[in-house]
Motif scaffolding. Structure first.
Motif, mmCIF file in Angstrom:
data_model
loop_
_atom_site.group_PDB
_atom_site.id
_atom_site.type_symbol
_atom_site.label_atom_id
_atom_site.label_comp_id
_atom_site.label_asym_id
_atom_site.label_seq_id
_atom_site.Cartn_x
_atom_site.Cartn_y
_atom_site.Cartn_z
ATOM 1 N N GLN A 189 0.837 -1.206 0.000
ATOM 2 C CA GLN A 189 0.000 0.000 0.000
ATOM 3 C C GLN A 189 0.867 1.250 0.000
ATOM 4 O O GLN A 189 1.637 1.484 0.913
ATOM 5 C CB GLN A 189 -0.922 -0.006 1.210
ATOM 6 N N GLU A 190 0.735 2.039 -1.052
ATOM 7 C CA GLU A 190 1.478 3.297 -1.127
ATOM 8 C C GLU A 190 0.732 4.395 -0.401
ATOM 9 O O GLU A 190 -0.476 4.498 -0.507
ATOM 10 C CB GLU A 190 1.668 3.707 -2.591
ATOM 11 N N GLY A 191 1.449 5.194 0.271
ATOM 12 C CA GLY A 191 0.867 6.411 0.835
ATOM 13 C C GLY A 191 0.235 6.256 2.187
ATOM 14 O O GLY A 191 -0.003 7.232 2.867
ATOM 15 N N ALA A 192 -0.093 5.027 2.595
ATOM 16 C CA ALA A 192 -0.835 4.864 3.834
ATOM 17 C C ALA A 192 -0.012 5.303 5.032
ATOM 18 O O ALA A 192 -0.548 5.780 6.020
ATOM 19 C CB ALA A 192 -1.266 3.406 3.999
ATOM 20 N N GLY A 193 1.318 5.145 4.962
ATOM 21 C CA GLY A 193 2.158 5.529 6.088
ATOM 22 C C GLY A 193 2.566 6.984 6.057
ATOM 23 O O GLY A 193 3.285 7.450 6.924
ATOM 24 N N GLU A 194 2.152 7.730 5.020
ATOM 25 C CA GLU A 194 2.586 9.106 4.877
ATOM 26 C C GLU A 194 1.446 10.086 5.079
ATOM 27 O O GLU A 194 1.657 11.295 5.006
ATOM 28 C CB GLU A 194 3.175 9.313 3.473
ATOM 29 N N GLY A 195 0.270 9.617 5.318
ATOM 30 C CA GLY A 195 -0.903 10.476 5.300
ATOM 31 C C GLY A 195 -1.374 10.567 3.866
ATOM 32 O O GLY A 195 -0.574 10.852 2.968
ATOM 33 N N GLU A 220 -3.145 19.334 -9.059
ATOM 34 C CA GLU A 220 -2.353 20.568 -9.194
ATOM 35 C C GLU A 220 -2.693 21.569 -8.095
ATOM 36 O O GLU A 220 -1.832 22.329 -7.649
ATOM 37 C CB GLU A 220 -2.622 21.189 -10.564
ATOM 38 N N LYS A 221 -3.947 21.563 -7.656
ATOM 39 C CA LYS A 221 -4.392 22.504 -6.627
ATOM 40 C C LYS A 221 -3.905 22.096 -5.244
ATOM 41 O O LYS A 221 -3.457 22.937 -4.456
ATOM 42 C CB LYS A 221 -5.916 22.585 -6.638
ATOM 43 N N TRP A 222 -3.980 20.787 -4.933
ATOM 44 C CA TRP A 222 -3.630 20.297 -3.606
ATOM 45 C C TRP A 222 -2.319 19.505 -3.699
ATOM 46 O O TRP A 222 -2.288 18.299 -3.560
ATOM 47 C CB TRP A 222 -4.751 19.424 -3.045
ATOM 48 N N THR A 223 -1.242 20.219 -3.942
ATOM 49 C CA THR A 223 0.050 19.566 -4.199
ATOM 50 C C THR A 223 0.614 18.861 -2.969
ATOM 51 O O THR A 223 1.440 17.960 -3.097
ATOM 52 C CB THR A 223 1.068 20.612 -4.694
ATOM 53 N N ASP A 224 0.193 19.279 -1.778
ATOM 54 C CA ASP A 224 0.737 18.684 -0.561
ATOM 55 C C ASP A 224 -0.013 17.424 -0.134
ATOM 56 O O ASP A 224 0.383 16.774 0.838
ATOM 57 C CB ASP A 224 0.696 19.695 0.597
ATOM 58 N N LEU A 295 -10.805 17.152 -0.043
ATOM 59 C CA LEU A 295 -9.357 17.367 -0.050
ATOM 60 C C LEU A 295 -8.978 18.563 0.808
ATOM 61 O O LEU A 295 -7.955 18.537 1.506
ATOM 62 C CB LEU A 295 -8.874 17.560 -1.489
ATOM 63 N N ALA A 296 -9.815 19.599 0.776
ATOM 64 C CA ALA A 296 -9.551 20.766 1.633
ATOM 65 C C ALA A 296 -9.603 20.361 3.105
ATOM 66 O O ALA A 296 -8.748 20.784 3.908
ATOM 67 C CB ALA A 296 -10.579 21.857 1.337
ATOM 68 N N MET A 297 -10.582 19.551 3.471
ATOM 69 C CA MET A 297 -10.690 19.093 4.857
ATOM 70 C C MET A 297 -9.523 18.184 5.224
ATOM 71 O O MET A 297 -9.017 18.217 6.348
ATOM 72 C CB MET A 297 -12.020 18.365 5.055
ATOM 73 N N ALA A 298 -9.085 17.351 4.253
ATOM 74 C CA ALA A 298 -7.970 16.443 4.521
ATOM 75 C C ALA A 298 -6.686 17.223 4.787
ATOM 76 O O ALA A 298 -5.908 16.886 5.687
ATOM 77 C CB ALA A 298 -7.776 15.501 3.333
ATOM 78 N N VAL A 299 -6.463 18.290 4.016
ATOM 79 C CA VAL A 299 -5.284 19.128 4.227
ATOM 80 C C VAL A 299 -5.344 19.772 5.609
ATOM 81 O O VAL A 299 -4.349 19.844 6.326
ATOM 82 C CB VAL A 299 -5.185 20.196 3.124
ATOM 83 N N GLU A 300 -6.544 20.223 5.993
ATOM 84 C CA GLU A 300 -6.721 20.837 7.311
ATOM 85 C C GLU A 300 -6.470 19.831 8.428
ATOM 86 O O GLU A 300 -5.801 20.147 9.432
ATOM 87 C CB GLU A 300 -8.126 21.409 7.414
#
Length: 307
Positions: A189-195, A220-224, A295-300
């Protein structure tokens, strides 16, 4: 029999509101259509047994409109399952007009629940894929439109309450660890350990196709934010969609063998993961606009974790 068959050919469809003092459906100029929040389009005719069908009488009586086709194998399976369901008394099956020289409409008579045929009505709702289930509220509004990717989901879709999937037995529990290895798929699984945001899509879902067409803009909008895809469908079609829509995200094919692992059956569906791979939130999506909000909520949420 002749009288019954003749009645099948006397369907009358009207898209205009008509006055009535018995229903709120006809009060004022109400938005009508096949989308969430719309009032039902107005139509009338007769079912396969010659019984009157009037959309103005649906509220409080008919809660599910089930759109099917004669040429769809899944639709035939849905009909069989619906025939044995105790909830079919509150359902109306809607099909298009039978093909010339076809006896498909004669087969409808073998079912007790109402089957209504009108290509015009199917077009009123904007149905493009079948099986599709439209949930009708007690006020005559469309609460939800769900494409049925698996006939086995039918009984869940027929529950009296509006089918808000996150409130059902759909998906992994919030707070649990997201699977970090998928031996059946042969991938770590990629990404699961990185958030991450893990998004489940299907190549046969209209809402998913909207997300496919716009997800490169959200990347492109949510690069992080790391986004990982699980996609249900044939590998050739999945790769074609990824290439056509310029999607370079990591993805895995979501085959039936993984359903037991993720308990995700209805698409689009999303998980927000913490840096440790724990599920922070989850839910179903309607379109790319709603994904943008998630995605906005996830970044928050990710920002709060690092405070």
């Amino acid at each position: 029999m002749k009288k019954t068959l003749d009645s099948l050919k006397t369907l009358f469809v009207s898209s205009r509101a008509k006055g009535s003092s018995n229903t709120a459906l006809t009060e004022g100029k109400l938005p009508r259509g096949g989308n969430d929040g719309d009032f039902l389009p107005l139509f009338k005719g007769r079912d396969q047994m010659g019984r009157k069908v009037r959309s103005e009488t649906f509220p409080g009586r008919i809660t599910k409109l089930i759109f099917l086709s004669d040429s769809c194998a899944s639709c035939i399976e849905v009909l069989k399952r619906l025939d044995h369901s105790p909830r079919n008394k509150h359902c109306l099956v809607i099909k298009g007009d039978p093909e010339p020289y076809s006896n498909a409409d004669l087969e409808d008579i073998s079912y007790d629940f109402p089957i209504f045929r009108s290509t015009k009505v199917v077009a009123m709702f904007g149905i493009q894929r079948v099986p599709t289930i439209v949930t009708v509220s007690a006020e005559g509004r469309i609460e939800r439109v769900d494409e049925l990717t698996d006939p086995g989901q039918l009984e869940d879709c027929l529950e009296p309450s509006s089918p808000v999937w996150p409130r059902r037995n759909q998906g992994l529990p919030v707070g649990s660890m997201f699977p970090d290895a998928l031996s059946r798929a042969g991938h770590a699984q990629e990404g699961a350990g990185e958030g991450a945001v893990v998004l489940f899509l299907s190549v046969d879902c209209l809402s998913c196709l909207d997300i496919f067409s716009k997800i490169h803009l959200l990347v492109e909008k949510w690069t992080d934010m790391r986004i990982v895809l699980y996609i249900q469908g044939e590998e050739v079609k999945v790769k074609m969609l990824m290439e056509e829509n310029r999607i370079s995200l990591p993805f895995f094919l979501y085959d039936p063998g993984l359903r037991g692992t993720f308990r995700t059956l209805v698409f689009p569906y999303l998980y927000v993961l913490s840096a440790e791979g724990r599920i922070l939130s989850r839910g179903s999506l309607k379109d790319a606009e709603e994904l943008d909000i998630w995605l906005a909520m996830a970044v928050e949420q990710g920002g709060r974790e690092h405070d």
